[in-house]
Write a protein that holds these residues in place. Structure first.
Motif, PDB file in Angstrom:
ATOM      1  N   SER A  23       6.460  -6.584   8.677  1.00 36.78           N
ATOM      2  CA  SER A  23       6.456  -6.710  10.152  1.00 36.78           C
ATOM      3  C   SER A  23       7.317  -5.347  10.631  1.00 36.78           C
ATOM      4  O   SER A  23       7.048  -4.833  11.729  1.00 36.78           O
ATOM      5  CB  SER A  23       7.109  -8.035  10.701  1.00 36.78           C
ATOM      6  OG  SER A  23       8.319  -8.098   9.995  1.00 36.78           O
ATOM      7  N   ALA A  24       7.980  -4.911   9.676  1.00 39.89           N
ATOM      8  CA  ALA A  24       9.043  -3.730  10.316  1.00 39.89           C
ATOM      9  C   ALA A  24       8.029  -2.475  10.232  1.00 39.89           C
ATOM     10  O   ALA A  24       8.204  -1.734  11.202  1.00 39.89           O
ATOM     11  CB  ALA A  24      10.032  -3.281   9.000  1.00 39.89           C
ATOM     12  N   ILE A  25       7.008  -2.396   9.504  1.00 38.79           N
ATOM     13  CA  ILE A  25       6.007  -1.284   9.601  1.00 38.79           C
ATOM     14  C   ILE A  25       5.132  -1.697  10.946  1.00 38.79           C
ATOM     15  O   ILE A  25       4.647  -0.574  11.607  1.00 38.79           O
ATOM     16  CB  ILE A  25       5.223  -1.329   8.275  1.00 38.79           C
ATOM     17  CG1 ILE A  25       5.854  -0.558   7.251  1.00 38.79           C
ATOM     18  CG2 ILE A  25       3.811  -0.688   8.466  1.00 38.79           C
ATOM     19  CD1 ILE A  25       6.461   0.792   7.769  1.00 38.79           C
ATOM     20  N   LYS A  28       6.067  -0.335  13.969  1.00 39.81           N
ATOM     21  CA  LYS A  28       6.039   1.201  14.517  1.00 39.81           C
ATOM     22  C   LYS A  28       4.907   1.396  14.996  1.00 39.81           C
ATOM     23  O   LYS A  28       4.793   2.475  15.762  1.00 39.81           O
ATOM     24  CB  LYS A  28       6.213   1.908  13.114  1.00 39.81           C
ATOM     25  CG  LYS A  28       7.462   1.628  12.350  1.00 39.81           C
ATOM     26  CD  LYS A  28       8.728   2.293  13.070  1.00 39.81           C
ATOM     27  CE  LYS A  28       9.741   2.141  12.055  1.00 39.81           C
ATOM     28  NZ  LYS A  28      11.127   1.678  12.713  1.00 39.81           N
ATOM     29  N   THR A  29       3.691   0.757  14.867  1.00 39.28           N
ATOM     30  CA  THR A  29       2.401   0.976  15.514  1.00 39.28           C
ATOM     31  C   THR A  29       2.532   1.054  16.837  1.00 39.28           C
ATOM     32  O   THR A  29       1.841   1.918  17.593  1.00 39.28           O
ATOM     33  CB  THR A  29       1.229   0.020  14.873  1.00 39.28           C
ATOM     34  OG1 THR A  29       1.669  -1.330  15.502  1.00 39.28           O
ATOM     35  CG2 THR A  29       1.226   0.075  13.481  1.00 39.28           C
ATOM     36  N   GLY A  30       3.380   0.651  17.589  1.00 43.65           N
ATOM     37  CA  GLY A  30       3.236   0.614  19.057  1.00 43.65           C
ATOM     38  C   GLY A  30       4.232   1.921  19.585  1.00 43.65           C
ATOM     39  O   GLY A  30       4.535   2.014  20.892  1.00 43.65           O
ATOM     40  N   ARG A  31       5.271   2.389  18.459  1.00 41.12           N
ATOM     41  CA  ARG A  31       5.940   3.374  19.332  1.00 41.12           C
ATOM     42  C   ARG A  31       5.585   4.498  20.033  1.00 41.12           C
ATOM     43  O   ARG A  31       6.216   5.114  20.932  1.00 41.12           O
ATOM     44  CB  ARG A  31       7.015   3.987  17.901  1.00 41.12           C
ATOM     45  CG  ARG A  31       8.071   2.852  17.742  1.00 41.12           C
ATOM     46  CD  ARG A  31       9.168   2.664  18.864  1.00 41.12           C
ATOM     47  NE  ARG A  31       9.831   3.777  19.176  1.00 41.12           N
ATOM     48  CZ  ARG A  31      10.987   4.276  18.619  1.00 41.12           C
ATOM     49  NH1 ARG A  31      11.416   3.602  17.487  1.00 41.12           N
ATOM     50  NH2 ARG A  31      11.563   5.341  18.945  1.00 41.12           N
ATOM     51  N   ASP A  87       1.235   1.946  -2.787  1.00 41.34           N
ATOM     52  CA  ASP A  87       1.100   3.249  -2.327  1.00 41.34           C
ATOM     53  C   ASP A  87       0.685   2.958  -0.696  1.00 41.34           C
ATOM     54  O   ASP A  87       1.208   3.869   0.124  1.00 41.34           O
ATOM     55  CB  ASP A  87       0.056   4.285  -2.911  1.00 41.34           C
ATOM     56  CG  ASP A  87       0.913   5.073  -4.030  1.00 41.34           C
ATOM     57  OD1 ASP A  87       1.716   4.114  -4.657  1.00 41.34           O
ATOM     58  OD2 ASP A  87       0.469   5.947  -4.349  1.00 41.34           O
ATOM     59  N   THR A  88      -0.080   1.864  -0.377  1.00 40.31           N
ATOM     60  CA  THR A  88      -0.740   1.935   0.833  1.00 40.31           C
ATOM     61  C   THR A  88      -0.433   0.546   1.434  1.00 40.31           C
ATOM     62  O   THR A  88      -0.400  -0.285   0.764  1.00 40.31           O
ATOM     63  CB  THR A  88      -2.283   2.031   0.706  1.00 40.31           C
ATOM     64  OG1 THR A  88      -2.616   3.445   0.121  1.00 40.31           O
ATOM     65  CG2 THR A  88      -3.054   1.904   2.160  1.00 40.31           C
ATOM     66  N   TYR A  89      -0.351   0.464   3.061  1.00 39.81           N
ATOM     67  CA  TYR A  89      -0.137  -0.681   3.766  1.00 39.81           C
ATOM     68  C   TYR A  89      -1.705  -1.142   4.084  1.00 39.81           C
ATOM     69  O   TYR A  89      -2.371  -0.647   4.854  1.00 39.81           O
ATOM     70  CB  TYR A  89       0.402  -0.471   4.794  1.00 39.81           C
ATOM     71  CG  TYR A  89       2.205  -0.144   4.582  1.00 39.81           C
ATOM     72  CD1 TYR A  89       3.114  -1.069   4.120  1.00 39.81           C
ATOM     73  CD2 TYR A  89       2.435   1.318   4.868  1.00 39.81           C
ATOM     74  CE1 TYR A  89       4.509  -0.844   4.186  1.00 39.81           C
ATOM     75  CE2 TYR A  89       3.870   1.494   4.636  1.00 39.81           C
ATOM     76  CZ  TYR A  89       4.780   0.611   4.496  1.00 39.81           C
ATOM     77  OH  TYR A  89       5.951   0.906   3.795  1.00 39.81           O
ATOM     78  N   GLU A 375      12.881  -3.773   5.760  1.00 37.66           N
ATOM     79  CA  GLU A 375      12.711  -4.780   6.574  1.00 37.66           C
ATOM     80  C   GLU A 375      14.167  -5.466   6.980  1.00 37.66           C
ATOM     81  O   GLU A 375      14.136  -5.781   8.173  1.00 37.66           O
ATOM     82  CB  GLU A 375      11.853  -5.952   5.958  1.00 37.66           C
ATOM     83  CG  GLU A 375      10.713  -5.940   6.320  1.00 37.66           C
ATOM     84  CD  GLU A 375       9.809  -7.237   5.523  1.00 37.66           C
ATOM     85  OE1 GLU A 375       9.466  -7.176   4.387  1.00 37.66           O
ATOM     86  OE2 GLU A 375       9.570  -8.074   6.372  1.00 37.66           O
ATOM     87  N   VAL A 376      14.687  -5.514   6.117  1.00 43.94           N
ATOM     88  CA  VAL A 376      16.105  -6.154   6.363  1.00 43.94           C
ATOM     89  C   VAL A 376      17.037  -5.152   7.295  1.00 43.94           C
ATOM     90  O   VAL A 376      17.851  -5.575   8.001  1.00 43.94           O
ATOM     91  CB  VAL A 376      16.930  -6.563   4.994  1.00 43.94           C
ATOM     92  CG1 VAL A 376      18.263  -7.319   5.384  1.00 43.94           C
ATOM     93  CG2 VAL A 376      15.887  -7.614   4.236  1.00 43.94           C
ATOM     94  N   ALA A 377      17.112  -3.961   6.743  1.00 41.14           N
ATOM     95  CA  ALA A 377      18.028  -3.255   7.329  1.00 41.14           C
ATOM     96  C   ALA A 377      17.634  -2.158   8.339  1.00 41.14           C
ATOM     97  O   ALA A 377      18.424  -1.398   9.189  1.00 41.14           O
ATOM     98  CB  ALA A 377      18.875  -2.291   6.222  1.00 41.14           C
ATOM     99  N   GLY A 378      16.535  -2.057   8.665  1.00 41.01           N
ATOM    100  CA  GLY A 378      15.823  -1.044   9.623  1.00 41.01           C
ATOM    101  C   GLY A 378      16.212   0.102   9.466  1.00 41.01           C
ATOM    102  O   GLY A 378      16.478   0.714   8.234  1.00 41.01           O
TER     103      GLY A 378
END
Ligand code: PHE
Length: 438
Positions: A23-25, A28-31, A87-89, A375-378
């Motif tokens: 979810s952390a990644i 970012k898709t909307g930034r 390597d890939t999401y 994810e935990v620390a951003g």
């Protein structure tokens, strides 16, 4: 523990055993950093777009792309390391977060040939190069990687694709050769272009075609780099930072390999005394053009990362700053301008070590740890480094120690809050990585 579906920019996808996008990644898709006119990355993007007035410009294509477009269409082998889940999401087996802007090569070439308006109209200047015979794509790309001042799991690339009609190359070549010479015109590859068996031309191409494409590519890329670096030096001079008065920017071409170009090079430029790797490039594999229905054309492609160049041009020391919404960062830049970043104070770092036994008989991938920490620390995490490693001679158990460096870019952090985060990191490591804390 994994949700049955996930959302990327409003579209919903079913998850499966390939899913590893956190979810952390996904946040970012909307930034949309490339759409903030005074963001350094957007400024650089616009500068490059301006250098290519006859190319179609794309900067708003969704990062959720098919595995086919990202890898298969470009000729990546089934077992290519780039495809691995470490390597890939992946969104699921069939969809992923693009790892490079080359993911759009086939798709955009094909859309041009077929007149597919749904894609063509996404260009900012769709009237300029209506058939996508020449285009640029600027976009956010995603790769699982280590954590330090120059790596971030999201970064930005600019792809350039330029194609030529094969018959036009032929006529321009024969026009150039002397009409009185009886021998057939032999292509002259420029002195700097050595085609060898390690970096071969494609059997589908004639030497004339390769010479033409490579000459055009090198000239184009050279011009782009000189224009941008000259602007950067001029901007610094105006700002009174006359430490750099460089006026010439020598480039060199290093043989490279990409599954989708041949021959291929890495372009490097000498800037402030150092050879800077700018981008990968080469002659587009004919299979891609053929698949797009463009058997009558040939072309070149380049792809390069915007962050490293932006860090240099704008003097930005840490890649996380690009993601900062601290006005002390964002207010320093203006559309169309290259300013030198004035650092605000570096806040004290807070390092925490974590030591653990690797899962016995199980697998441990370092990038799983990196994503977990993110994810935990951003963005409170500045770096994660392996500081110790050993295998017990009797039990055969392996131990590792990582140092997690916490440091905020805009405030002092307290030990209490970092201890709390570190506890959560340790807890998650046990639950999700199968390790044993020491
Ligand atoms: N996509 C390649 C990368 O990300 C760069 C590249 C683009 C190379 C186009 C050749 C042609 O490394």
């Amino acid at each position: 523990s994994q949700p049955s579906e996930l959302k990327v920019l409003g579209s919903t996808y079913a998850t499966d055993k390939w899913t590893n996008a956190t979810s952390a990644i996904l946040d970012k898709t909307g930034r949309n950093l490339l759409h903030q006119p005074s963001h350094p990355l957007a400024i650089l993007k616009e500068l490059i777009f301006k250098e290519f007035p006859t190319f179609a410009h794309y900067d708003a294509i969704t990062p959720a792309v098919s595995t086919y477009n990202n890898f298969d269409s470009l000729g990546f082998a089934k077992d290519h390391i780039g495809r691995s889940r470490s390597d890939t999401y992946y969104i699921n087996e069939k969809m992923l977060l693009r790892t490079h802007t080359s993911a759009h090569q086939l798709q955009l070439l094909k859309a041009g040939r077929q007149g597919d308006r749904s894609l063509l109209d996404q260009a900012k200047n769709s009237k300029v190069a209506p058939m996508n015979e020449r285009f640029l794509v600027a976009a956010d790309v995603y790769r699982r990687d280590e954590i330090d001042a120059s790596h971030y799991p999201v970064f930005h690339q600019m792809e350039g694709v330029c194609t030529f009609s094969r018959s036009e190359i032929q006529s321009s070549r024969s026009a150039a050769s002397s009409p009185s010479s009886s021998a057939s015109p032999v292509a002259q590859l420029s002195d700097t272009t050595v085609i060898n068996s390690e970096n071969p031309m494609q059997p589908e191409h004639t030497e004339e075609e390769v010479a033409f494409i490579v000459e055009d590519m090198k000239r184009t890329m050279n011009n782009m780099v000189v224009q941008i670096l000259t602007k950067a030096v001029a901007a610094k001079k105006t700002a009174g930072d006359a430490d750099n008065t460089q006026t010439e920017f020598p480039v060199r071409w290093i043989d490279a390999y990409f599954p989708f170009t041949s021959p291929s090079w890495e372009m490097e430029v000498l800037f402030q005394g150092e050879w800077l790797e700018i981008c990968g490039c080469g002659v587009i594999k004919q299979k891609i053009l053929d698949d797009a229905g463009m058997t009558d054309r040939v072309g070149w492609a380049f792809g390069f990362g915007l962050e490293r160049l932006a860090m240099l041009l704008f003097g930005v020391p840490d890649i996380r700053l690009f993601w900062s919404s601290d006005p002390r960062f964002t207010n320093q830049f203006a559309p169309g301008q290259i300013n030198t970043f004035r650092a605000f104070s570096r806040h004290p770092p807070c390092p925490k070590d974590v030591s653990f036994w690797l899962p016995q008989g199980g697998e441990f991938h370092e990038n799983d740890l990196m994503d977990l920490v993110r994810e935990v620390a951003g963005d409170l995490v500045e770096g994660v480094k392996l500081v110790d490693e050993f295998t017990h001679p009797k039990t055969g158990k392996s131990s590792r120690c990582y140092r997690i460096n916490y440091c905020s870019m805009d405030r002092n952090v307290t030990h209490e809050e970092i201890n709390e985060i570190q506890d959560r990191v340790r807890d998650q490591m046990v639950q999700r990585l199968g390790i044993t804390l020491r």
